[in-house]
Design a protein around this motif. Structure first.
Motif, short mmCIF file in Angstrom:
data_model
loop_
_atom_site.label_atom_id
_atom_site.label_comp_id
_atom_site.label_asym_id
_atom_site.label_seq_id
_atom_site.Cartn_x
_atom_site.Cartn_y
_atom_site.Cartn_z
N ILE B 36 -12.98 -32.55 -24.23
CA ILE B 36 -12.29 -31.62 -25.04
C ILE B 36 -12.91 -32.01 -26.65
CG2 ILE B 36 -10.18 -30.78 -24.06
CD1 ILE B 36 -8.70 -32.61 -25.92
N GLY B 37 -12.85 -31.43 -27.52
CA GLY B 37 -13.22 -31.91 -28.93
C GLY B 37 -13.94 -30.51 -29.68
N PRO B 38 -13.95 -30.81 -30.95
CA PRO B 38 -14.32 -29.60 -31.80
C PRO B 38 -15.93 -29.28 -31.36
CG PRO B 38 -14.46 -31.79 -33.09
CD PRO B 38 -13.79 -32.05 -31.79
N SER B 39 -16.25 -28.07 -32.06
CA SER B 39 -17.51 -27.61 -31.79
C SER B 39 -18.74 -28.63 -32.33
CB SER B 39 -17.66 -26.19 -32.54
OG SER B 39 -17.13 -25.21 -31.75
N LYS B 43 -19.92 -32.52 -26.42
CA LYS B 43 -19.36 -32.72 -25.19
C LYS B 43 -20.06 -31.79 -24.22
CE LYS B 43 -16.02 -29.23 -26.51
NZ LYS B 43 -16.60 -28.63 -27.47
N SER B 44 -20.50 -30.57 -24.56
CA SER B 44 -21.61 -29.74 -23.59
C SER B 44 -22.85 -30.60 -23.39
CB SER B 44 -21.96 -28.51 -24.21
OG SER B 44 -20.87 -27.67 -24.17
N THR B 45 -23.51 -31.32 -24.55
CA THR B 45 -24.74 -31.99 -24.39
C THR B 45 -24.44 -33.09 -23.34
OG1 THR B 45 -25.52 -31.62 -26.36
CG2 THR B 45 -26.20 -33.35 -25.50
N PHE B 46 -23.25 -33.70 -23.67
CA PHE B 46 -23.00 -34.90 -22.38
C PHE B 46 -22.89 -34.41 -21.15
CE2 PHE B 46 -19.86 -37.22 -20.13
CZ PHE B 46 -20.23 -38.29 -20.15
N LEU B 47 -22.23 -33.18 -20.86
CA LEU B 47 -22.04 -32.45 -19.71
C LEU B 47 -23.38 -32.44 -19.01
CD1 LEU B 47 -19.55 -31.36 -17.75
CD2 LEU B 47 -20.46 -29.45 -18.56
N ARG B 48 -24.17 -31.72 -19.81
CA ARG B 48 -25.70 -31.30 -19.37
C ARG B 48 -26.16 -32.62 -18.91
NH1 ARG B 48 -26.59 -25.78 -20.78
NH2 ARG B 48 -28.90 -26.09 -21.01
N VAL B 202 -16.13 -31.86 -13.41
CA VAL B 202 -16.18 -32.42 -14.67
C VAL B 202 -16.17 -30.73 -15.64
CG1 VAL B 202 -17.01 -33.50 -16.78
CG2 VAL B 202 -17.39 -34.29 -14.51
N ILE B 203 -15.07 -30.53 -16.52
CA ILE B 203 -14.97 -29.05 -17.20
C ILE B 203 -15.00 -29.52 -18.67
CG2 ILE B 203 -12.42 -29.21 -16.70
CD1 ILE B 203 -12.74 -26.29 -17.37
N VAL B 204 -15.85 -28.83 -19.29
CA VAL B 204 -15.54 -28.86 -20.92
C VAL B 204 -14.86 -27.48 -21.43
CG1 VAL B 204 -17.15 -28.22 -22.97
CG2 VAL B 204 -17.73 -29.97 -21.53
N THR B 205 -13.88 -27.91 -22.28
CA THR B 205 -13.17 -26.65 -22.42
C THR B 205 -12.79 -26.61 -24.14
OG1 THR B 205 -11.18 -25.30 -22.21
CG2 THR B 205 -10.90 -27.54 -21.76
N HIS B 206 -12.73 -25.51 -24.52
CA HIS B 206 -12.21 -25.33 -25.86
C HIS B 206 -10.70 -25.18 -26.04
CE1 HIS B 206 -15.32 -26.00 -28.87
NE2 HIS B 206 -15.91 -25.09 -28.34
N ASN B 207 -10.07 -24.95 -24.89
CA ASN B 207 -8.75 -24.53 -24.68
C ASN B 207 -7.89 -25.62 -24.36
OD1 ASN B 207 -6.36 -23.43 -23.50
ND2 ASN B 207 -7.27 -21.41 -22.92
N MET B 208 -7.07 -26.23 -25.15
CA MET B 208 -6.47 -27.37 -25.03
C MET B 208 -5.48 -27.05 -23.82
SD MET B 208 -6.49 -29.50 -28.35
CE MET B 208 -6.52 -28.21 -29.44
N GLN B 209 -4.95 -26.03 -23.76
CA GLN B 209 -3.87 -25.81 -22.81
C GLN B 209 -4.35 -25.59 -21.38
OE1 GLN B 209 -4.05 -23.83 -25.51
NE2 GLN B 209 -2.07 -24.21 -26.62
N GLN B 210 -5.82 -25.16 -21.55
CA GLN B 210 -6.42 -25.45 -20.06
C GLN B 210 -6.82 -26.78 -19.69
OE1 GLN B 210 -10.44 -23.82 -19.85
NE2 GLN B 210 -9.85 -22.65 -18.17
N LYS B 231 -19.41 -38.69 -30.35
CA LYS B 231 -18.82 -39.93 -29.77
C LYS B 231 -17.59 -39.55 -28.85
CE LYS B 231 -20.30 -43.32 -33.25
NZ LYS B 231 -19.75 -44.25 -34.47
N LEU B 232 -17.46 -40.47 -27.84
CA LEU B 232 -16.20 -40.16 -26.88
C LEU B 232 -15.20 -41.16 -27.73
CD1 LEU B 232 -14.80 -39.51 -24.46
CD2 LEU B 232 -15.61 -41.64 -23.30
N ILE B 233 -14.10 -40.66 -28.20
CA ILE B 233 -13.17 -41.22 -29.16
C ILE B 233 -12.16 -41.86 -28.11
CG2 ILE B 233 -11.21 -41.04 -30.73
CD1 ILE B 233 -14.26 -40.49 -32.00
N GLU B 234 -11.67 -41.04 -27.19
CA GLU B 234 -10.54 -41.82 -26.31
C GLU B 234 -10.65 -40.97 -25.17
OE1 GLU B 234 -6.76 -41.38 -28.15
OE2 GLU B 234 -5.70 -42.01 -26.56
N MET B 235 -10.34 -41.62 -23.96
CA MET B 235 -10.20 -40.87 -22.60
C MET B 235 -9.05 -41.82 -21.95
SD MET B 235 -13.22 -40.28 -19.99
CE MET B 235 -12.82 -39.31 -18.47
N ASP B 236 -8.23 -40.79 -21.28
CA ASP B 236 -7.12 -41.30 -20.74
C ASP B 236 -6.60 -40.38 -19.59
OD1 ASP B 236 -4.96 -43.06 -19.85
OD2 ASP B 236 -4.56 -43.62 -22.06
#
Lengths: 327, 259
Positions: B36-39, B43-48, B202-210, B231-236
């Motif tokens: 997740i993260g702002p536009s 994150k999409s670039t990383f996914l790709r 691995v899913i990129v989403t703008h929808n935080m509920q998702q 940057k990847l700020i945090e992952m958990d």
């Protein structure tokens, strides 16, 4: 003097204070002008087409009903036009057979293979070729291409002479049906490559990525997405090229030394002429019914292009559900 | 089938522009990892970059490593084409091939690279993939219809079927529900939950509920400003990320204070 001005503008419903614009007002002048202009342009093309058809029918009709011995050649209109029709179709088909794969290759190279720095200038260069006048292609065909082709024709006769197309004897000048077809192919190459390039570039990025993400190589991606997507565009490009090849006059008139024959021999010295070249060559010395005859051959050409276009449209429409336009 | 991915010090560049900087993360097999993260945060670039799809843009390159079960995807002599056979992808907008039927869409990947397959085997794969994508019952009687005749949600499930038909190790999803209505979205989310038994997702989403609903782990990407690398700020663990994130920026984003 005391009559309110508004009644004259709008009618009974328009009375009262004209201050607020009402919902539903249809006073969009710019819109009307725009749609009017577009409609007028659309009608113009139909009127032009109808005008040409009417002219060809009116002027050509006397030749269609004339006594056979009055028509040039002395055997009537159909025997007169048949070799010409044959030559027209043959030259155009040769041109299309050569130009279609080449133009697809050129367009694919420019749109998907060449580095961007090369692609753009190459594209302009190909477009520029379309601007070369046909007489130049004709002269190039006579003075450069034809002599160069003689040994090639000789080789074709020796190795593939069992085919009716290459049975020979080879023309000594190289000015043959095959030469004319090649010149025509070079002429229609720019327009066909241009159209193909444009439609290839329109392939949705998402489609190309879908193929690549499945593990397609670039050529597989092109076969899965670009070519199917561009199918109807490629047919349109081929039709434009074919139209130009069918109607091309000067280049063919210069290259071929015509005879009234129907022959599949592409490398011999007796070749059927094409309708357009025949009109150009004979019109200056014609009068009376001979002119009507030439115009009637023009009518045949007109009909031919129509039929070819309809067939092409039908081919495209046959798989409409699977069109790339649904992407 | 499912494999783990270890990303180490990954920088992604477009020409001289550094789009993503210094990402290190582990992606567990048989789990769903949400990004997740702002536009524009990369994150999409990383996914790709996980299946080298970012390379379709000229001038794209990376430094660092992406290890898929011991093999570096960016190692010398690794063909991006074969990387993509192992790491499949589903896109933001459903993109079935419009010139192919439903059946042909599913087997499109199998037909690649000259791997001819017998009709009976293909029929089996089509049924398996479509059932895997919860689409079989809806389309089994019209497999010869064009893929574009389906609804948006069905098309997206067809794309998932197409991706899993080649049996990848990893499935990447780039905002797979952003063009879909809530009911179709729910269908895809249910499907993801089934798919994670067999795949690393691995899913990129703008929808935080998702992200909160479907994922096991969540990574938060952010960007310091325009022109700065993401940057990847945090992952958990997802539950931790959405309840007690350790980074203030993550908390601000998740609680809707920006982004």
């Amino acid at each position: 003097m005391t009559t309110p001005a508004t009644t004259q503008v709008g009618g009974p419903l328009d009375q009262g204070p004209p201050a607020e614009p009402r919902i539903g007002s249809r006073n969009r002048t710019g819109d009307k002008i725009f749609s009017g202009t577009a409609t007028a342009a659309g009608i113009t093309i139909l009127v032009t087409l109808a005008g040409i058809a009417a002219f060809l029918l009116y002027e050509g009709f006397p030749a269609l009903v004339a006594a056979p011995e009055d028509v040039p050649g002395g055997e009537g209109f159909w025997p007169y036009v048949q070799p010409l029709l044959f030559g027209t179709v043959l030259a155009a088909v040769i041109a299309l057979i050569i130009a279609a794969p080449l133009s697809i290759g050129i367009a694919l190279f420019i749109s998907h293979y060449a580095p961007r720095k090369i692609a753009a200038p190459l594209g302009y260069l190909v477009d520029l070729l379309a601007a070369v006048p046909s007489v130049v292609y004709g002269l190039w065909g006579i003075f450069f291409l034809a002599p160069q082709l003689v040994p090639v024709f000789q080789w074709l006769e020796n190795t593939l002479g069992f085919l009716p197309f290459f049975e020979g004897p080879t023309s000594a000048t190289g000015r043959t049906m095959l030469t004319a077809g090649i010149v025509l192919a070079v002429m229609i190459l720019p327009i066909m490559s241009g159209v193909n390039r444009e439609v290839f570039l329109q392939t949705p990025r998402l489609q190309e990525e879908a193929a690549l993400a499945l593990g397609a190589t670039r050529s597989e991606m092109i076969r899965m997405t670009v070519l199917p997507f561009a199918r109807s565009g490629m047919v349109s490009g081929a039709m434009l090229g074919l139209g130009r090849a069918l109607g091309e006059t000067l280049a063919v008139a210069l290259v071929l030394s015509p005879a009234a024959v129907i022959s599949f021999n592409l490398i011999g010295s007796t070749n059927s002429s094409t309708i357009a070249a025949n009109i150009a060559l004979n019109f200056p010395e014609s009068s009376g019914l001979a002119v009507n005859t030439l115009i009637a051959t023009g009518l045949v050409l007109f009909t031919l292009t129509f039929v070819v276009n309809f067939i092409a449209r039908a081919v495209v429409a046959r798989r409409k559900d699977f069109s790339g336009a649904n992407a | 089938m499912a494999k783990r991915i270890d990303v180490k010090d990954l920088d992604i560049y477009y020409g001289s522009f550094r789009a993503v900087e210094g990402v290190t993360m582990s992606i567990e097999p048989r789990s769903i990892t949400a990004l997740i993260g702002p536009s524009g945060c990369g994150k999409s670039t990383f996914l790709r970059s996980l299946n080298r799809m970012h390379e379709v843009i000229p001038g794209a390159r990376v430094s660092g490593s992406v290890i898929l079960d011991g093999q570096d995807l960016y190692g010398a002599g690794v063909d991006p084409v074969s990387v993509r056979r192992h790491v499949g992808m589903v896109f933001q907008r459903p993109n079935p091939f419009p010139t192919m039927s439903i059946y042909e869409n599913v087997v499109a990947g199998m037909r690649l690279n000259g791997r001819g397959t017998r009709k009976a085997a293909m029929d089996e794969v089509v049924e398996g993939a479509l059932q895997g994508a919860n689409l079989w019952n809806e389309v089994k009687d019209r497999l010869d219809r064009p893929g574009s005749s389906l609804s948006g949600g069905q098309q997206q499930r067809l794309c998932i079927a197409r991706a899993i038909a080649v049996k990848p190790d990893v499935l990447l999803m780039d905002e797979p529900c952003s063009a879909l209505d809530p009911i179709s979205t729910l269908a895809i989310e249910d499907l993801m939950d089934q798919l994670k038994k067999d795949y690393t997702i691995v899913i990129v989403t703008h929808n935080m509920q998702q992200a909160a609903r479907v994922s096991d782990r969540t990574g938060f990407f952010n960007i310091a400003g325009t022109g700065q690398p993401g940057k990847l700020i945090e992952m958990d663990e997802t539950s931790t990320m959405f309840s007690t994130p350790s980074n203030q920026a993550t908390e601000d984003y998740i609680s809707g204070r920006f982004g």
